[in-house]
Design a protein around this motif. Sequence first.
Motif, PDB file in Angstrom:
ATOM      1  N   GLN B 441     -11.251 -42.257  46.076  1.00 29.22           N
ATOM      2  CA  GLN B 441     -11.593 -42.855  47.368  1.00 29.22           C
ATOM      3  C   GLN B 441     -10.632 -43.976  47.712  1.00 29.22           C
ATOM      4  OE1 GLN B 441     -15.561 -42.952  48.662  1.00 29.22           O
ATOM      5  NE2 GLN B 441     -16.348 -41.725  46.960  1.00 29.22           N
ATOM      6  N   PHE B 442      -9.344 -43.711  47.481  1.00 32.76           N
ATOM      7  CA  PHE B 442      -8.284 -44.622  47.905  1.00 32.76           C
ATOM      8  C   PHE B 442      -7.745 -44.087  49.237  1.00 32.76           C
ATOM      9  CE2 PHE B 442      -6.619 -46.147  43.456  1.00 32.76           C
ATOM     10  CZ  PHE B 442      -7.899 -46.592  43.150  1.00 32.76           C
ATOM     11  N   ASN B 443      -7.557 -44.974  50.205  1.00 37.39           N
ATOM     12  CA  ASN B 443      -6.926 -44.549  51.456  1.00 37.39           C
ATOM     13  C   ASN B 443      -5.429 -44.419  51.236  1.00 37.39           C
ATOM     14  OD1 ASN B 443      -9.349 -44.580  52.894  1.00 37.39           O
ATOM     15  ND2 ASN B 443      -9.159 -46.809  53.207  1.00 37.39           N
ATOM     16  N   PHE B 444      -4.817 -43.464  51.953  1.00 33.63           N
ATOM     17  CA  PHE B 444      -3.365 -43.309  51.816  1.00 33.63           C
ATOM     18  C   PHE B 444      -2.794 -42.600  53.031  1.00 33.63           C
ATOM     19  CE2 PHE B 444      -5.406 -39.640  49.923  1.00 33.63           C
ATOM     20  CZ  PHE B 444      -4.664 -38.551  50.384  1.00 33.63           C
ATOM     21  N   VAL B 453      -0.175 -45.705  49.352  1.00 33.30           N
ATOM     22  CA  VAL B 453      -1.565 -45.864  48.929  1.00 33.30           C
ATOM     23  C   VAL B 453      -2.040 -47.265  49.295  1.00 33.30           C
ATOM     24  CG1 VAL B 453      -3.160 -45.833  46.966  1.00 33.30           C
ATOM     25  CG2 VAL B 453      -1.197 -44.272  47.000  1.00 33.30           C
ATOM     26  N   PHE B 454      -3.218 -47.337  49.884  1.00 35.34           N
ATOM     27  CA  PHE B 454      -3.823 -48.648  50.163  1.00 35.34           C
ATOM     28  C   PHE B 454      -4.872 -48.874  49.087  1.00 35.34           C
ATOM     29  CE2 PHE B 454      -2.341 -46.716  54.065  1.00 35.34           C
ATOM     30  CZ  PHE B 454      -1.529 -47.712  54.576  1.00 35.34           C
ATOM     31  N   ALA B 455      -4.484 -49.646  48.085  1.00 36.34           N
ATOM     32  CA  ALA B 455      -5.398 -49.828  46.949  1.00 36.34           C
ATOM     33  C   ALA B 455      -6.602 -50.632  47.417  1.00 36.34           C
ATOM     34  CB  ALA B 455      -4.686 -50.550  45.815  1.00 36.34           C
ATOM     35  N   THR B 457      -9.669 -53.139  47.735  1.00 37.15           N
ATOM     36  CA  THR B 457      -9.741 -54.490  47.162  1.00 37.15           C
ATOM     37  C   THR B 457     -10.679 -54.546  45.962  1.00 37.15           C
ATOM     38  OG1 THR B 457     -11.376 -54.966  48.860  1.00 37.15           O
ATOM     39  CG2 THR B 457      -9.132 -55.753  49.249  1.00 37.15           C
ATOM     40  N   ARG B 458     -11.571 -53.569  45.807  1.00 38.19           N
ATOM     41  CA  ARG B 458     -12.414 -53.572  44.606  1.00 38.19           C
ATOM     42  C   ARG B 458     -11.572 -53.356  43.362  1.00 38.19           C
ATOM     43  NH1 ARG B 458     -13.427 -48.526  46.909  1.00 38.19           N
ATOM     44  NH2 ARG B 458     -12.657 -46.797  45.611  1.00 38.19           N
ATOM     45  N   ARG B 459     -10.397 -52.744  43.534  1.00 38.77           N
ATOM     46  CA  ARG B 459      -9.519 -52.475  42.401  1.00 38.77           C
ATOM     47  C   ARG B 459      -8.344 -53.454  42.410  1.00 38.77           C
ATOM     48  NH1 ARG B 459      -9.639 -47.674  39.684  1.00 38.77           N
ATOM     49  NH2 ARG B 459      -8.178 -48.816  38.376  1.00 38.77           N
ATOM     50  N   GLY B 460      -8.661 -54.700  42.133  1.00 38.25           N
ATOM     51  CA  GLY B 460      -7.646 -55.751  42.130  1.00 38.25           C
ATOM     52  C   GLY B 460      -6.575 -55.527  41.079  1.00 38.25           C
ATOM     53  N   ASP B 461      -6.826 -54.599  40.151  1.00 34.60           N
ATOM     54  CA  ASP B 461      -5.851 -54.350  39.081  1.00 34.60           C
ATOM     55  C   ASP B 461      -4.680 -53.499  39.548  1.00 34.60           C
ATOM     56  OD1 ASP B 461      -7.905 -52.310  39.310  1.00 34.60           O
ATOM     57  OD2 ASP B 461      -7.046 -51.360  37.540  1.00 34.60           O
ATOM     58  N   ILE B 462      -4.805 -52.912  40.750  1.00 37.61           N
ATOM     59  CA  ILE B 462      -3.738 -52.007  41.179  1.00 37.61           C
ATOM     60  C   ILE B 462      -2.795 -52.718  42.136  1.00 37.61           C
ATOM     61  CG2 ILE B 462      -3.241 -49.886  42.447  1.00 37.61           C
ATOM     62  CD1 ILE B 462      -5.857 -48.825  41.239  1.00 37.61           C
ATOM     63  N   THR B 463      -1.585 -52.989  41.658  1.00 35.96           N
ATOM     64  CA  THR B 463      -0.629 -53.702  42.510  1.00 35.96           C
ATOM     65  C   THR B 463       0.748 -53.043  42.528  1.00 35.96           C
ATOM     66  OG1 THR B 463      -0.044 -55.150  40.664  1.00 35.96           O
ATOM     67  CG2 THR B 463      -1.730 -55.963  42.167  1.00 35.96           C
ATOM     68  N   ILE B 464       1.101 -52.288  41.497  1.00 32.53           N
ATOM     69  CA  ILE B 464       2.451 -51.719  41.452  1.00 32.53           C
ATOM     70  C   ILE B 464       2.401 -50.218  41.169  1.00 32.53           C
ATOM     71  CG2 ILE B 464       3.621 -53.849  40.746  1.00 32.53           C
ATOM     72  CD1 ILE B 464       3.518 -52.787  37.851  1.00 32.53           C
ATOM     73  N   PHE B 465       3.557 -49.598  41.275  1.00 33.23           N
ATOM     74  CA  PHE B 465       3.666 -48.148  41.071  1.00 33.23           C
ATOM     75  C   PHE B 465       3.025 -47.702  39.760  1.00 33.23           C
ATOM     76  CE2 PHE B 465       5.952 -44.772  38.868  1.00 33.23           C
ATOM     77  CZ  PHE B 465       5.766 -43.717  39.751  1.00 33.23           C
ATOM     78  N   GLU B 466       3.329 -48.458  38.674  1.00 28.79           N
ATOM     79  CA  GLU B 466       2.846 -48.047  37.354  1.00 28.79           C
ATOM     80  C   GLU B 466       1.323 -48.039  37.288  1.00 28.79           C
ATOM     81  OE1 GLU B 466       5.490 -49.811  37.916  1.00 28.79           O
ATOM     82  OE2 GLU B 466       7.050 -48.694  36.858  1.00 28.79           O
TER      83      GLU B 466
END
Lengths: 344, 808
Positions: B441-444, B453-455, B457-466
């Motif tokens: 349920q990630f918007n993209f 990908v629009f990570a 905000t509940r998933r603050g751990d996702i910031t970079i490609f990796e």
Amino acid sequence: MQEQLKAIQQEALANIQEVNNLKELQAIKVSYLGKKGSLTQVLRGMGKLSPEERPIVGEVANQVRETITSAIDEKNTVLENAALEEKLQAEAIDVTLPGRPTKVGGPHLLTKVIEEIEDLFIGLGFEVREGPEVETDYFNFEALNLPKNHPARDMQDSFYITNELLLRTHTSPVQARTMKEYKGEKGFKMICPGRVYRRDTDDATHSHQFTQIEGLYVDKDVKMSDLKGVLNLFAKKMFGEDRDIRLRPSFFPFTEPSVEMDISCKVCHGNGCSVCKGTGWIEILGAGMVHPNVLEMGGYDPKVYSGFAFGMGPERIAMLKYGVNDIRQFYLNDSRFLKQFHQA
Amino acid sequence: MLVSLNWLKEYVDIDGVSPEELADKVTRSGIEVDNIEYVAEKSSNVVIGFVESCEKHPNADKLNLCQVDVGEEKLQIICGAPNVRQGQKVAVAKPGAVLPGNFKIKRAKLRGIESNGMICSLQELGFDEKHIAKEYAEGIFVFPNDAPVGESVEPLLNSSDAILEFDLTPNRADCLSMLGVAYEVGALLEKPVKLPSEEVTSTEEKAADYISVKVEDENLNPYYGAFVIKDVEITTSPLWMQNYLLAAGIRPINNVVDITNYVLLEYGQPLHAFDYDRLNSKEIVVRSAKQDEKLVTLDDVERTLNPENLVITNGEEPVALAGVMGGANSEVTIATKNILLEAAYFDSVSIRKTVKATGLRSEASTRYEKGIDPNRVKRAGIRACHLLEKYAGGKVLSGVVEYDVLDRSEKEVDIDTDTINNRLGTNISSDEIGNILNRLQFNFDRNEHHFKVFAPTRRGDITIFEDMLEEVARIFGYDNLPYTLPTGSATAGGLTKSQLLRRAVKSYLEGVGLLETRTYSLTSETYIQKLISNEIKDLNPEPISLAMPMSEEHKYLRLSVLPELLKSISYNLARNQYNLGYYEIGSIFITNEKELTKQPNEQLRLSGALTGKWFEHPWQMENKKVDFYVVKGIVEGLFEHLELPITFKQVQLPDMHPGRTASLWLGDKEIGFMGQLHPALEKEMDLKETYVFDINLEVVLQAHHHEPSYTQIPRYPSVTRDIAFVLDQEVHAGDVQVAIAKMGAPLVKQVNVFDLYTGENLPDGKKSVAYNLLYQDPEKTLVDEEVEKSYQEIIESVSKQFNAYVRS
């Protein structure tokens, strides 16, 4: 004369047969074949024979001499063998008495495990590196993507000496040091075994000092499937061809994606039993793809280079592999413990 | 995080998946499920009954005779519980019911009166203590009045629930909420997430008329929302809510507090309810605490604060320790009528500092420390209002009074199919990647093989490609990754020269019978100064101590391996292990600095300790104790093995036997020592006669440069001669040996001591030492005259040099 010779032969053979020691046999030899022996005496009379008789008698005489000589040799062998046999019988010892012990030393179990792992990875082209046990905060944490206020680096968990120096909490700083040494210029594979320290109270499962083996492979196009392949090879060599591995996503600040590796339980082979607490799997090590921040701080361009890293605990591996149930045993050096593992 | 599966069902469909299967799926995609717990063991035929009458049992003081309506019938039941009353709704095990432990309920007579079933406590229904609210810890459980008579007790008691314990890694704070867990489970099972109701019927009255909000530092508190709810009725919360809270490990208190806790668990957003009337003001000011400002927290402990602590105040004094715990002065009580509900976003570092300083860690502070979802802060407040309206009879005033500079934007991360496959070693299609993003349920935005990908905000751990690489990989399944081996540039693996030599040293020592040990690098104040080799002492080392040692025993970094090694020897002696030959290779830590500013020099030492019998062969009456020469032989052999010339000099060292200690030299470099421990130290450490050696292994390894090359085997015969010299006792046999070798060179190839004699036929203070000399000329056969000439020269020279004479 021929009859005389035949008679001598008959008599000699009879004597030889009867004799039962080497000394008498020697005497018999002299009495027939010696300078004054009876055969020699007879042969001296050869000169009186006619030229026609001479070769005939000569041939007979030679036959007689040969027969007697070989009979004596034969008897000699028999008697010698008998004498040797007798001597050896007399020399017999009790082979069941204990031998004079040779001192047998041996490596510590952890060394054994570490060297086994070293050799395995050397075979895969890894070099073995080492690093200092007193580390800088930078190499122990910062260069591994653990900045100063990161929650995972609690002062309480580490043996600090000053604000900037501490006993390394893992062998991972050697990752950063190795990358620095290669200056971001070429790929490499290395493992690093060594002592590490954490602020834990010693008990059956914790030790303030323990060992770790770090592995790092940096190159162009390193894939996560390479990590899986290498770990699988490691697990099978280390724990047995019948063991499987599984990777689970996990979290370490210095890798992304991160991986926890389990091996199938040796007792139940993945079905679940009391040894593996019903899960069928036993956690072995942590690993992952090197975090781009770590590559970058090490001087490698994360757009060009990628890598994988893994870290494992020889104590844990030894405990699983050999059934040691108290980590303190590795540091007590009880000779009864050490001697259990000093065999080849 | 304790996840009740019945609760989880409110947000995501998990029907047809057993708790075990779900636990396995969750574990394999990144969150370890440590435990699966069932709220209660299975029981059958237990229904809700209405106690129509309850009288004392005529023949027993402590028993009650109850008439219980269980729907289809009325049962006479004798009950011993002290809290049974007429008019209660209770759990009734009907005859034929089976309770946990295979306890079958039958009709029976108790003291002459028939009893047809049993009124049950939660314990009897197999509930663990921790799932029982404290008012029912003793006696039977009493249902609310609206409980349906005759129905199974299971749904109301939540007794079939299974609770999964999630062991969350620090990056997965999103799963500190039921909604977060629902998104995770939804992604794994490919199911949508149903969001809870946030419907509120607001009154015309405005919250802004009751409260104002002021925040002093926008970085520490970028959002503060205040809701006002009037006329609440403080009572118990609905049974289902209590059950879910109990499942999550939180004790129910009252409806208002329970609702804030419920939403905390549901949304992962900490909320706090103040008693509006006890605030005594119409304003909320969020500021740093003043130095030594005091606040009594909800646990009735007076906290002394400092400016690092963020506090909520009523404009005058603190009413809560922001994000950590409320103040007692504004606590919701049974008398509370009006509520001010706080939904705020506090900076995680600030909260962490307060937690550390106060030692207070709460469900709320844990979530703030790990980071909360900025898009759920206000929504959680509204959700709580919905529940307060529904379950506390509250009137929600319209509008939320807020301070709001919060960044709610989503992180954009670009990914593309090629790079993902390249990094994973997979062949995942773009469509499949799109599908994985949908499951998460990630918007993209997708442009063929490229995704923006629009990570969430509940998933603050996702910031970079990796981070996205990991998301794709784990939903794709680590199990589905292929096994490959590195194909990059070939590297020659191997050990360094030093590592190879160390292995050679180890195998030599083990071959001669020593066991390798591993001791601690940290030692005590007593031992740090002991048995330090001369060449280390010459460096004037400063002991390095830990800033915060765990114990006095392990406080200093060792300057010698020996003390800890000797502790191991002592440990063994105490366990009747008397014959020991140990060695260890380990670092010592050398610095001149009193206050360490740079890393110390770490030097590898090779140390050993031997005691007891070296060998024994009783039936041949052979028996050899470890002595100086046993150990010296081992050391000499090692250096022969390394082809390095070692020399020994008599020396006196503290803690060592004054007459039985030698320093070790490699050329003019002192590299260690060996000998017997001083008996005083032996006594102090509970040791018997013990010999040690301690060698700077690093220098040895550096000095080693042996590259063997072939030397012609001598073709001409050698000649041996023996000489026995009578020497003064003080003269060292080794010195004479060296002198002989020097004098005899180049013809004398070897000099060995073969006899030592003192006693009869020798004057007092004299000893006779016999040497065996090996003469050899590689070029020709030696003639007697040459040997004799050299022999006489040696006799003459040694006699003069050492005041010796030849023993005839």
